[in-house]
Design an enzyme around this catalytic site. Structure first.
Site, short mmCIF file in Angstrom:
data_model
loop_
_atom_site.label_atom_id
_atom_site.label_comp_id
_atom_site.label_asym_id
_atom_site.label_seq_id
_atom_site.Cartn_x
_atom_site.Cartn_y
_atom_site.Cartn_z
N GLN A 1 11.95 0.45 15.45
CA GLN A 1 11.93 -0.74 14.70
C GLN A 1 13.23 -0.67 13.88
O GLN A 1 14.23 -1.81 13.82
CB GLN A 1 10.82 -0.73 13.44
CG GLN A 1 11.28 -1.75 12.34
CD GLN A 1 9.95 -1.73 11.32
OE1 GLN A 1 9.04 -2.26 11.62
NE2 GLN A 1 10.10 -0.99 10.26
N HIS B 1 3.04 4.64 -0.48
CA HIS B 1 2.99 5.89 -0.26
C HIS B 1 4.35 6.73 -0.60
O HIS B 1 5.23 6.10 -0.56
CB HIS B 1 2.16 6.48 1.05
CG HIS B 1 3.09 5.84 2.23
ND1 HIS B 1 4.27 6.24 2.80
CD2 HIS B 1 2.61 5.08 3.04
CE1 HIS B 1 4.59 5.65 3.81
NE2 HIS B 1 3.54 4.89 4.00
N GLU B 2 4.19 7.84 -0.46
CA GLU B 2 5.57 8.69 -0.79
C GLU B 2 6.54 8.31 0.29
O GLU B 2 7.93 8.52 0.00
CB GLU B 2 5.11 10.10 -0.96
CG GLU B 2 4.75 10.49 -2.13
CD GLU B 2 4.24 11.96 -2.14
OE1 GLU B 2 5.19 13.04 -1.57
OE2 GLU B 2 3.33 12.38 -2.56
N GLN C 1 3.83 -10.21 13.13
CA GLN C 1 3.92 -9.13 13.91
C GLN C 1 2.71 -8.57 14.20
O GLN C 1 2.71 -7.47 15.00
CB GLN C 1 4.86 -8.16 13.05
CG GLN C 1 3.99 -7.37 11.87
CD GLN C 1 5.09 -6.65 11.05
OE1 GLN C 1 6.13 -7.40 10.51
NE2 GLN C 1 4.75 -5.52 10.96
N HIS D 1 7.31 5.35 1.33
CA HIS D 1 7.88 4.32 0.87
C HIS D 1 8.77 4.51 -0.25
O HIS D 1 10.08 3.97 -0.47
CB HIS D 1 6.95 3.10 0.31
CG HIS D 1 6.01 2.56 1.56
ND1 HIS D 1 4.61 2.73 1.55
CD2 HIS D 1 6.57 1.87 2.69
CE1 HIS D 1 4.25 2.06 2.55
NE2 HIS D 1 5.24 1.51 3.35
N TYR E 1 0.97 -1.23 -0.11
CA TYR E 1 0.09 0.09 -0.02
C TYR E 1 0.86 1.04 0.17
O TYR E 1 0.75 2.27 0.80
CB TYR E 1 -1.10 -0.08 1.29
CG TYR E 1 -2.41 0.72 0.80
CD1 TYR E 1 -3.19 0.01 -0.04
CD2 TYR E 1 -2.57 2.03 1.30
CE1 TYR E 1 -4.38 0.66 -0.22
CE2 TYR E 1 -3.77 2.70 1.00
CZ TYR E 1 -4.60 1.83 0.10
OH TYR E 1 -5.69 2.68 -0.22
N SER F 1 0.46 3.84 5.70
CA SER F 1 -0.54 3.03 5.01
C SER F 1 -1.76 2.98 5.84
O SER F 1 -2.89 3.09 5.31
CB SER F 1 -0.16 1.69 4.88
OG SER F 1 0.97 1.62 4.03
N ARG F 2 -1.55 3.24 7.17
CA ARG F 2 -2.91 3.10 8.05
C ARG F 2 -3.47 4.66 7.74
O ARG F 2 -4.93 4.58 8.29
CB ARG F 2 -2.61 2.85 9.57
CG ARG F 2 -2.26 1.60 9.50
CD ARG F 2 -1.89 1.20 11.22
NE ARG F 2 -1.99 -0.10 11.45
CZ ARG F 2 -0.65 -1.07 11.67
NH1 ARG F 2 0.48 -0.50 11.68
NH2 ARG F 2 -0.71 -2.20 11.66
P1 AMP Z 1 5.66 -0.61 6.17
O1 AMP Z 1 4.97 -0.77 4.91
O2 AMP Z 1 4.58 0.45 6.97
O3 AMP Z 1 5.88 -1.70 7.21
O4 AMP Z 1 6.64 0.60 6.14
C1 AMP Z 1 7.77 -0.14 5.21
C2 AMP Z 1 9.17 0.77 5.49
O5 AMP Z 1 8.67 1.92 5.25
C3 AMP Z 1 9.38 0.80 6.79
O6 AMP Z 1 10.85 1.02 7.05
C4 AMP Z 1 9.10 2.32 7.23
O7 AMP Z 1 9.61 2.67 8.50
C5 AMP Z 1 8.89 3.32 6.32
N1 AMP Z 1 7.97 4.19 6.28
C6 AMP Z 1 6.67 4.07 6.58
N2 AMP Z 1 6.14 5.28 6.56
C7 AMP Z 1 7.07 6.36 6.27
C8 AMP Z 1 7.28 7.48 6.30
N3 AMP Z 1 6.20 8.49 6.51
N4 AMP Z 1 8.51 8.05 5.97
C9 AMP Z 1 9.34 7.48 5.94
N5 AMP Z 1 9.38 6.15 6.11
C10 AMP Z 1 8.38 5.47 6.27
#
Ligand code: AMP
Length: 272
Positions: free
Chosen positions: A144, A25-26, A52, A28, A23, A177-178
């Site tokens: 994390q 976003h910017e 998790q 990622h 999902y 994503s949330r």
């Molecule tokens: P997730 O898909 O939420 O598990 O996130 C995947 C990776 O993207 C993790 O390393 C997160 O810390 C990073 N991430 C998620 N949201 C952001 C954000 N707003 N800014 C920078 N990195 C992000």
């Protein structure tokens, strides 16, 4: 996947890896951009990791859109998108987990007892499968990132871990994503996190060093939206994640709340 990575390396290319739950976003995309600069071949993984999530969390409803993600990945110049089946990572009779002794005993680890064990386990598997030289993680999930750095050092993975700054919406909301769960009328309540962090930064810039005073200000900001349920307002050492009582050096301010069942986290490093 392993053969592909080995081949890249044999050609003298550094393999960079960005693990996600999709999902995209910017936030990622900013990780992919950094990974692309740091490495020569780029792997993105998309896997909503069941280990998790706790029993009452949002595993089932977690937002997913593989087609859109693949399109974004292609535009971002990703070479391989690794999308494993759950049964590939956690096959029948699976029984191996990675857990850390101390780092998870803070912040999100307290309210989400299986979270870091799940993360450390899946990242270990993904590292073994994708065999990267470099991996990029966001500071959005600060604890994390600390857990991954610790695990990589402790277990000698030999992978360079890079932290990426938090990407925010124009109004300050940290991308997640949330955020897809948020209704327009919940937006202002969601902004209490970034507002609390901004207020803390300002207080520290003006000379405030007392954690109790900074925490009280955050409580006031959250109190403007009683529907925001505070999980934690913590100020801690950015390496050990141990709580501090005053701001003597770089200090992580980390927040987690629940807003109508939606978990939101945010953080910043306060620099006196
Ligand atoms: P997730 O898909 O939420 O598990 O996130 C995947 C990776 O993207 C993790 O390393 C997160 O810390 C990073 N991430 C998620 N949201 C952001 C954000 N707003 N800014 C920078 N990195 C992000």
């Amino acid at each position: 996947m392993q053969a592909w990575s080995d081949k890249q390396r044999a050609q003298g290319k550094a393999v960079a890896f960005v693990p996600t739950m999709g999902y995209l976003h910017e936030g990622h995309l900013s990780l992919l951009e950094i990974a692309k600069k740091e490495g020569d071949s780029l792997i993105l993984s998309i896997f909503v990791n069941p280990t998790q999530f706790g029993p009452n969390e949002d595993l089932e409803s977690y937002p997913r859109n593989l087609d859109a993600d693949l399109e974004k990945a292609e535009k971002a110049g990703v070479d391989v998108v690794f999308v494993p089946q759950e049964s590939t990572l956690y096959q029948e009779n699976y029984q191996s987990y990675v857990s850390l002794e101390r780092l998870p005993n803070h912040l999100c680890g307290l309210s989400r007892p299986v979270f870091f064990r799940g993360v450390a386990t899946v990242v270990t598997q993904l590292f073994n499968i994708t065999r990267p030289d470099i991996a990029v993680f966001g500071e959005k999930d600060f604890q994390q990132l600390a857990v991954i750095r610790q695990m990589v050092a402790d277990l000698k993975f030999g992978i360079k871990i890079i932290g990426a700054p938090i990407k925010r919406e124009a109004d300050g909301l940290a991308m997640s994503s949330r955020n897809a769960y948020l209704k327009p009328e919940q937006r202002d309540a969601a902004l209490t996190l970034s507002r609390s962090l901004a207020a803390a930064k300002e207080m520290v810039a003006e000379g405030e060093r007392r954690v109790a005073v900074i925490r009280e200000k955050a409580r006031e900001i959250f109190a403007e939206h009683p529907e925001v349920e505070i999980d934690y307002i913590e100020l801690c050492d950015p390496v050990t994640i141990d709580s501090v009582e005053s701001i003597n050096g770089d200090t992580l301010m980390a927040l987690a709340v629940n807003l109508a069942g939606i978990r939101l986290i945010d953080n910043t490093v306060l620099v006196p």
